[in-house]
Enzyme design. Structure first.
Site, PDB file in Angstrom:
ATOM      1  N   ARG A   1      -7.099  -3.266   9.812  1.00 54.73           N
ATOM      2  CA  ARG A   1      -7.322  -4.377  10.838  1.00 54.73           C
ATOM      3  C   ARG A   1      -7.351  -5.189  11.916  1.00 54.73           C
ATOM      4  O   ARG A   1      -6.757  -5.844  12.109  1.00 54.73           O
ATOM      5  CB  ARG A   1      -5.245  -4.189  10.891  1.00 54.73           C
ATOM      6  CG  ARG A   1      -4.873  -3.032   9.216  1.00 54.73           C
ATOM      7  CD  ARG A   1      -2.719  -3.338   9.433  1.00 54.73           C
ATOM      8  NE  ARG A   1      -2.499  -1.772   8.622  1.00 54.73           N
ATOM      9  CZ  ARG A   1      -2.305  -2.478   7.306  1.00 54.73           C
ATOM     10  NH1 ARG A   1      -2.426  -3.377   6.999  1.00 54.73           N
ATOM     11  NH2 ARG A   1      -2.161  -1.563   6.599  1.00 54.73           N
TER      12      ARG A   1
ATOM     13  N   ARG B   1       2.739   6.097  -3.612  1.00 57.25           N
ATOM     14  CA  ARG B   1       4.067   7.091  -3.906  1.00 57.25           C
ATOM     15  C   ARG B   1       3.971   6.486  -5.065  1.00 57.25           C
ATOM     16  O   ARG B   1       5.114   8.220  -5.369  1.00 57.25           O
ATOM     17  CB  ARG B   1       5.741   6.052  -3.110  1.00 57.25           C
ATOM     18  CG  ARG B   1       5.332   7.141  -1.298  1.00 57.25           C
ATOM     19  CD  ARG B   1       6.070   6.454  -0.343  1.00 57.25           C
ATOM     20  NE  ARG B   1       6.616   6.723   0.783  1.00 57.25           N
ATOM     21  CZ  ARG B   1       5.370   6.415   1.620  1.00 57.25           C
ATOM     22  NH1 ARG B   1       3.655   5.479   1.957  1.00 57.25           N
ATOM     23  NH2 ARG B   1       5.564   7.248   2.655  1.00 57.25           N
TER      24      ARG B   1
ATOM     25  N   ARG C   1      -8.254  11.854  12.125  1.00 58.82           N
ATOM     26  CA  ARG C   1      -7.160  11.178  12.672  1.00 58.82           C
ATOM     27  C   ARG C   1      -6.849  12.513  13.186  1.00 58.82           C
ATOM     28  O   ARG C   1      -6.929  13.819  11.841  1.00 58.82           O
ATOM     29  CB  ARG C   1      -6.962  10.371  12.133  1.00 58.82           C
ATOM     30  CG  ARG C   1      -7.472   9.108  11.546  1.00 58.82           C
ATOM     31  CD  ARG C   1      -7.077   8.046  10.840  1.00 58.82           C
ATOM     32  NE  ARG C   1      -5.601   8.002  11.188  1.00 58.82           N
ATOM     33  CZ  ARG C   1      -4.977   7.325  10.282  1.00 58.82           C
ATOM     34  NH1 ARG C   1      -5.125   6.342   9.242  1.00 58.82           N
ATOM     35  NH2 ARG C   1      -3.888   6.782  10.998  1.00 58.82           N
TER      36      ARG C   1
ATOM     37  N   GLY D   1      -5.291   7.587   5.662  1.00 53.69           N
ATOM     38  CA  GLY D   1      -4.590   8.795   6.210  1.00 53.69           C
ATOM     39  C   GLY D   1      -3.324   9.208   5.582  1.00 53.69           C
ATOM     40  O   GLY D   1      -2.751  10.143   4.607  1.00 53.69           O
TER      41      GLY D   1
ATOM     42  N   LYS E   1       1.042  -1.011  -0.319  1.00 54.95           N
ATOM     43  CA  LYS E   1       0.349   0.208  -0.213  1.00 54.95           C
ATOM     44  C   LYS E   1       1.087   1.619  -0.222  1.00 54.95           C
ATOM     45  O   LYS E   1       0.854   2.701  -0.844  1.00 54.95           O
ATOM     46  CB  LYS E   1      -0.957   0.337   1.170  1.00 54.95           C
ATOM     47  CG  LYS E   1      -1.951   1.478   1.249  1.00 54.95           C
ATOM     48  CD  LYS E   1      -3.298   0.422   2.003  1.00 54.95           C
ATOM     49  CE  LYS E   1      -2.757   0.896   3.344  1.00 54.95           C
ATOM     50  NZ  LYS E   1      -3.033   2.537   4.184  1.00 54.95           N
ATOM     51  N   SER E   2       1.765   1.335   0.590  1.00 56.48           N
ATOM     52  CA  SER E   2       2.595   2.516   1.054  1.00 56.48           C
ATOM     53  C   SER E   2       3.124   2.426  -0.855  1.00 56.48           C
ATOM     54  O   SER E   2       3.863   4.333  -0.436  1.00 56.48           O
ATOM     55  CB  SER E   2       4.063   2.366   2.303  1.00 56.48           C
ATOM     56  OG  SER E   2       2.989   2.031   2.810  1.00 56.48           O
TER      57      SER E   2
ATOM     58  N   ASP F   1       2.037  -1.174  12.133  1.00 59.69           N
ATOM     59  CA  ASP F   1       0.498  -1.570  11.440  1.00 59.69           C
ATOM     60  C   ASP F   1       0.043  -3.131  12.055  1.00 59.69           C
ATOM     61  O   ASP F   1      -0.149  -3.505  11.756  1.00 59.69           O
ATOM     62  CB  ASP F   1       0.515  -1.681  10.051  1.00 59.69           C
ATOM     63  CG  ASP F   1      -0.178  -0.082   9.908  1.00 59.69           C
ATOM     64  OD1 ASP F   1       0.341   0.618  10.268  1.00 59.69           O
ATOM     65  OD2 ASP F   1       0.770   0.419   8.416  1.00 59.69           O
TER      66      ASP F   1
ATOM     67  N   ARG G   1      -6.674   2.122  18.069  1.00 64.67           N
ATOM     68  CA  ARG G   1      -6.782   1.027  17.638  1.00 64.67           C
ATOM     69  C   ARG G   1      -6.032  -0.367  18.658  1.00 64.67           C
ATOM     70  O   ARG G   1      -6.332  -1.329  19.109  1.00 64.67           O
ATOM     71  CB  ARG G   1      -5.116   0.251  17.116  1.00 64.67           C
ATOM     72  CG  ARG G   1      -5.607   0.037  15.573  1.00 64.67           C
ATOM     73  CD  ARG G   1      -5.163  -0.511  14.765  1.00 64.67           C
ATOM     74  NE  ARG G   1      -5.321  -0.493  12.997  1.00 64.67           N
ATOM     75  CZ  ARG G   1      -4.935  -0.297  12.123  1.00 64.67           C
ATOM     76  NH1 ARG G   1      -3.204   0.071  11.813  1.00 64.67           N
ATOM     77  NH2 ARG G   1      -5.159  -0.186  11.046  1.00 64.67           N
TER      78      ARG G   1
HETATM   79  C1  S3P Z   1       2.371   4.920   6.061  1.00 63.73           C
HETATM   80  C2  S3P Z   1       2.914   5.222   7.357  1.00 63.73           C
HETATM   81  C3  S3P Z   1       2.475   4.952   8.900  1.00 63.73           C
HETATM   82  C4  S3P Z   1       1.755   3.816   8.889  1.00 63.73           C
HETATM   83  C5  S3P Z   1       0.126   3.295   7.471  1.00 63.73           C
HETATM   84  C6  S3P Z   1       1.298   3.601   6.326  1.00 63.73           C
HETATM   85  C7  S3P Z   1       3.023   5.081   5.050  1.00 63.73           C
HETATM   86  O1  S3P Z   1       1.842   5.458   8.963  1.00 63.73           O
HETATM   87  O2  S3P Z   1       0.813   3.451  10.105  1.00 63.73           O
HETATM   88  O3  S3P Z   1      -0.387   2.000   7.500  1.00 63.73           O
HETATM   89  O4  S3P Z   1       2.880   4.665   4.284  1.00 63.73           O
HETATM   90  O5  S3P Z   1       3.632   6.027   5.044  1.00 63.73           O
HETATM   91  P1  S3P Z   1       2.325   6.762  10.413  1.00 63.73           P
HETATM   92  O6  S3P Z   1       3.016   7.400   9.745  1.00 63.73           O
HETATM   93  O7  S3P Z   1       1.602   7.632  10.933  1.00 63.73           O
HETATM   94  O8  S3P Z   1       3.261   5.821  11.226  1.00 63.73           O
END
Ligand code: S3P
Length: 453
Positions: A410, A39, A137, A109, A34-35, A335, A366
């Site tokens: 999750r 990006r 959030r 987020g 996902k991250s 996570d 969580r």
């Molecule tokens: C993420 C960073 C994390 C993670 C989120 C994805 C990212 O959050 O919990 O699921 O892709 O940069 P935080 O930066 O708030 O720790």
């Protein structure tokens, strides 16, 4: 007269139930990380020329990023549905457009915080909102540094969406000490820093996932990272660097693979393989912890793909024991505490987890959601302000309850995994949210031998 309106796109039954099974067997490819998917879309949008992305996570959160970028003038299309290749026509020197409507980032987020950093560098305004979870959030963590760089914000409730951001084509570079270890905050500042007049430095108290830094380099930018003797990490980037479109291949998501891993560990006679999983050391804390607990996990065919390490994960049923998770490992498995707590419930002895304050501000609170779910399934646990101790019984748990997911994918997936080895079935009240990160979760688990429906 009032009319009842049903949205026929949504299934009327949104819950799922998982039942005890004998074993899990086979090979299962989990979706793209996902991250990295978020990006790849964002850097592809900024770069000059064309970017292709193969193996992108086709989940709700990533669709929200793609839709927001499209609303700002970026062309993103599916090049070849059979091979999952997406094509992005990068904006290069051209500015993003002011979107005509509000950008709705849903549950994501990462979309909200990173896109604020991206918008900050253009002379445009954009309104951001999200679902009930995202609107709860904290956003001050990105608003504060972006304001220092010259972006302007309007909002009716401090620190929360909905808000309107106005960016600038002449951002100030900053040297920013992050109060929390957050890859989203770091990435948001670096995205803005790309458009600042000079060097931007972000100092994180502990190293967090570095996909932004790795991908910036992959797209041709120069980024300097340095870990200090106190364990903090500084990342510096010169503004005005031009990115060049690339072909990105997204490996499988280690956070999604963790659900299958724990499922195989806690069910008898299981043996599964999860190919091509991202093995970035800033993401693999869950695997280190499970191995310390006695898990039979082997990494095979390790290689490097497009600047990120990957490997196949082979997992067999294991007898687990409780452990203490080192606090400095927390960011690398931020996570994974819901699914670690499930493993801990089946382990012999206590699993002690501390420094978990960030879990309070994820898709749900969580920490509270895990503690409540464990109690409902008959597992003894003690929750503190930022800690959790799970008293593992070393054998199967009771189950026989419905878990409230609170818009948290999750939490939903973790307790469905718990049901596979509980004496009575475990239900979750709302499984729709699983589509944010792992749309195929139930079907894929069932192909391995699970009973989730
Ligand atoms: C993420 C960073 C994390 C993670 C989120 C994805 C990212 O959050 O919990 O699921 O892709 O940069 P935080 O930066 O708030 O720790």
């Amino acid at each position: 007269m009032t009319f009842m309106i049903f949205d026929l796109r949504l299934p009327l039954m949104t819950g799922l139930v998982s039942k005890k099974i004998n074993n899990l067997k086979g090979l299962a490819l989990v979706p793209g990380d996902k991250s990295i998917s978020h990006r790849a879309l964002m850097f592809g949008a900024l770069a000059s020329g064309e970017t292709t992305v193969t193996g992108i996570l086709e989940g709700e959160d990533v669709f929200r990023t793609a839709d927001a970028l499209r609303a700002m003038g970026v062309s993103i299309a599916l090049l070849n549905s059979k091979n999952d290749v997406w094509r992005i026509q990068g904006m290069g020197e051209n500015p993003l457009h002011t979107p005509e409507s509000v950008l709705d980032l849903g549950n994501s987020g990462t979309s909200a915080r990173l896109l604020m950093g991206l918008v900050a560098g253009y002379p445009i305004s954009a309104s951001f909102t999200g679902d009930d979870s995202l609107r709860r959030r904290p956003m001050e963590r990105v608003i504060k540094p972006l304001k220092q760089m010259g972006a302007k914000f309007e909002m009716s409730v401090e620190d929360r969406l909905p808000l309107r951001i106005t960016g600038s084509s002449s951002l100030r570079p900053i040297h920013y000490l992050m109060p929390v270890a957050s890859a989203q905050v770091k990435s948001s500042i670096l995205l803005a820093g790309l458009h600042a007049n000079g060097k931007t430095t972000v100092v994180e108290p502990q190293p967090t996932r570095d996909h932004t830094e790795r991908m910036l380099e992959f797209f041709g930018a120069k980024v300097f990272s340095e870990t200090q003797s106190d364990g903090s990490n500084s990342v510096t980037l010169e503004g005005g660097q031009v990115l060049t479109g690339r072909n990105v291949v997204v490996p499988s998501d280690p956070s999604s693979a963790a659900f299958l891993t724990v499922a195989a560990l806690i069910t008898e006679d299981s043996d599964i393989v999860i190919p091509n999983v991202l093995m970035n050391p800033l993401r693999t804390g869950i695997y280190d912890t499970l191995i310390e607990m006695g898990a039979n996990i082997v990494f095979e065919n390790a290689s490097d793909k497009h600047g990120e390490p990957v490997a196949d994960i082979r997992v067999k049923s294991s007898v687990l024991k409780g452990v203490r998770v080192p606090p400095k490992r927390v960011p690398s498995m931020i996570d994974e505490f819901p699914i670690l707590s499930v493993a801990a419930a089946f382990a012999d002895g206590d699993t002690v987890m501390t420094d978990l304050s960030e879990l309070r501000v994820k898709e749900s609170d969580r920490l509270a959601a895990i503690a409540k779910g464990l109690e409902a399934t008959g597992v003894k646990a003690e929750m503190g302000k930022d800690s959790l101790i799970v008293h593992g019984s070393g054998h199967s748990v009771e189950g026989g309850c419905t878990i409230e997911t609170g818009f948290d994918h999750r939490i939903a997936m973790s307790f469905l995994i718990m049901g596979l080895s509980s004496r009575s079935p475990v239900a979750v009240d709302d499984a729709k949210t699983i589509a944010t990160s792992f749309p195929d979760f139930a079907a894929l688990m069932n192909r391995l031998g699970a009973k989730i429906d």
